[in-house]
Design a protein around this motif. Structure first.
Motif, mmCIF file in Angstrom:
data_model
loop_
_atom_site.group_PDB
_atom_site.id
_atom_site.type_symbol
_atom_site.label_atom_id
_atom_site.label_comp_id
_atom_site.label_asym_id
_atom_site.label_seq_id
_atom_site.Cartn_x
_atom_site.Cartn_y
_atom_site.Cartn_z
ATOM 1 N N THR A 96 0.838 -1.197 0.000
ATOM 2 C CA THR A 96 0.000 0.000 0.000
ATOM 3 C C THR A 96 0.869 1.243 0.000
ATOM 4 O O THR A 96 2.074 1.186 0.260
ATOM 5 C CB THR A 96 -0.926 0.008 1.240
ATOM 6 N N ALA B 289 -0.462 3.124 5.372
ATOM 7 C CA ALA B 289 -0.980 2.110 6.301
ATOM 8 C C ALA B 289 -2.087 2.724 7.157
ATOM 9 O O ALA B 289 -1.893 3.037 8.329
ATOM 10 C CB ALA B 289 0.147 1.570 7.175
ATOM 11 N N ILE C 69 -5.202 -1.724 7.421
ATOM 12 C CA ILE C 69 -4.945 -2.731 8.457
ATOM 13 C C ILE C 69 -6.121 -3.712 8.529
ATOM 14 O O ILE C 69 -5.920 -4.939 8.635
ATOM 15 C CB ILE C 69 -4.709 -2.076 9.829
ATOM 16 N N VAL D 116 2.189 -5.511 6.460
ATOM 17 C CA VAL D 116 1.797 -4.429 5.565
ATOM 18 C C VAL D 116 3.061 -3.667 5.183
ATOM 19 O O VAL D 116 3.804 -3.209 6.062
ATOM 20 C CB VAL D 116 0.781 -3.478 6.230
ATOM 21 N N ALA E 276 4.278 -0.358 3.373
ATOM 22 C CA ALA E 276 3.763 0.945 2.956
ATOM 23 C C ALA E 276 4.909 1.862 2.531
ATOM 24 O O ALA E 276 6.072 1.675 2.920
ATOM 25 C CB ALA E 276 2.987 1.591 4.106
ATOM 26 N N VAL F 250 4.114 -3.707 10.363
ATOM 27 C CA VAL F 250 4.053 -2.622 9.381
ATOM 28 C C VAL F 250 5.474 -2.164 9.084
ATOM 29 O O VAL F 250 6.231 -1.805 9.998
ATOM 30 C CB VAL F 250 3.206 -1.439 9.889
#
Length: 364
Positions: A42, A45, A50, A61, A63, A95
């Motif tokens: 992405t 985040a 999420i 994730v 980002a 993340v």
């Protein structure tokens, strides 16, 4: 596969050492030793992203923008940053962010912009300095190739599109081994003269520990003589923005219409047209007004970036056309870049692209 394998692949492409001092790239939440259940790519985040990661079974994730820039003094859900932190931690979602480090590599965010316009002969608009070092060492002739190859394998010897670059000079080294020494050649207490090769190789400064260790591991001497010198040279592989050429010159308004279409934006803010063709184009993902003077001095006909303030448009002074396409729009192709990095490294692994459009700006 562990999370660190994914993050290491991204960091190898865009080293964390290349991020700006204000940035916060790297692993923000989670444990690098967790097993990966899935990766969601992405630009931002956000809470929705999420939630999407949870629904799609992804515990990592990746980002572009760090959700945390400064320190969090409280995490009670009073703003979106804290709510993301709570949700990610509660559900064991790691993340990772690759931000200005990905902006600053030549094949990074700005290169994805350049691809949209099919720019050719691209180079870094504002190369950074003091990111390179040179290693000097002295090796017996017979072992010089072995040591040289070890240095290359550690990342030394790359200059632009060239690899395995070095400079070699033959000479004679002298030493007298003292009590307790175990010399590779020669006798303790006697002066020994050895035909040696002086090796010189250049490397990115952040690789110094790895390069020096490769030297020590491959060198035959008990005590290795070497020098590492920090260079002030511009590093043309790292820096802000890119500049390149369109395949063919374009009339200005037609160029701006192509920019609007290729960057899928609802609005292009631009300075007065000059009545001249556009061929040399500078660009920078995100907020790029700080590079305007560089774009002008490089002879760009147009400069594509985002987040220009009102008075900054005057700074073009009819020397080029500024085209502000929007922050999200200039960086939206970063997800494709993440996908490329990971699928090239892990051929049997399929990261997922987020379906959430995180752009907080709408156009009427």
């Amino acid at each position: 596969m562990k999370i660190r394998e994914i993050t290491n692949a991204i960091a190898a492409y865009a080293p964390l050492q290349y991020q700006e001092s204000y940035d916060n790239a790297g692993l923000l939440f989670g444990n690098a030793d967790w097993e990966v259940t899935g990766v969601l790519l992405t630009l931002d985040a956000t809470e929705a992203v999420i939630s999407e990661a949870i629904e799609r079974g992804c515990n990592l994730v990746v980002a572009h923008h760090p959700i945390v820039f400064g320190g969090l003094k409280k995490i009670n859900g009073s703003n979106y940053v804290e709510r993301v932190a709570i949700k990610a931690i509660k559900h064991d979602i790691a993340v990772y962010a690759a931000h200005t480090n990905l902006d600053n590599v030549r094949n990074g965010v700005s290169k994805m912009m350049a691809r949209q316009l099919q720019l050719q002969d691209c180079r870094v608009l504002a190369p950074k300095r003091e990111l390179l070092a040179k290693l000097y060492t002295f090796v017996p002739h017979a072992q010089a190739e072995k040591v040289q190859n070890a240095l290359f394998a550690a990342g030394a010897g790359h200059i632009g599109n060239y690899s395995e670059c070095s400079f070699n000079v033959e000479g004679t080294g002298g030493y007298k081994a003292g009590e307790g020494a175990k010399p590779y050649t020669g006798q303790v207490g006697q002066l020994h003269l050895e035909p040696e090769t002086k090796l010189e190789v250049i490397f990115p400064l952040y690789l110094e520990p790895r390069v020096v260790q490769a030297l020590l591991d491959s060198h035959p001497y008990e005590e290795v003589a070497y020098d590492v010198v920090k260079l002030g040279n511009a590093y043309n592989e790292v820096g802000s923005g890119l500049i390149g050429n369109l395949p063919e010159p374009m009339e200005e308004l037609a160029f701006l219409q192509m920019v609007k279409q290729q960057f899928r934006t609802g609005c292009v803010r631009y300075t007065p047209l000059r009545g001249r063709p556009v061929q040399k184009v500078a660009l920078c993902g995100g907020a790029g007004s700080f590079l305007l003077k560089k774009a002008i001095s490089a002879g760009a006909d147009a400069y594509i970036s985002a987040d220009f303030k009102y008075h900054e448009f005057f700074d073009a002074e009819n020397q080029l056309v500024i085209a502000d396409v929007g922050h999200f729009e200039s960086e939206q192709f970063t997800v494709e870049l993440f996908y490329h990095i990971l699928t090239e490294k892990f051929r049997n692994f399929a990261p997922l692209k987020s379906t959430i459009r995180t752009n907080p700006v709408n156009y009427l």
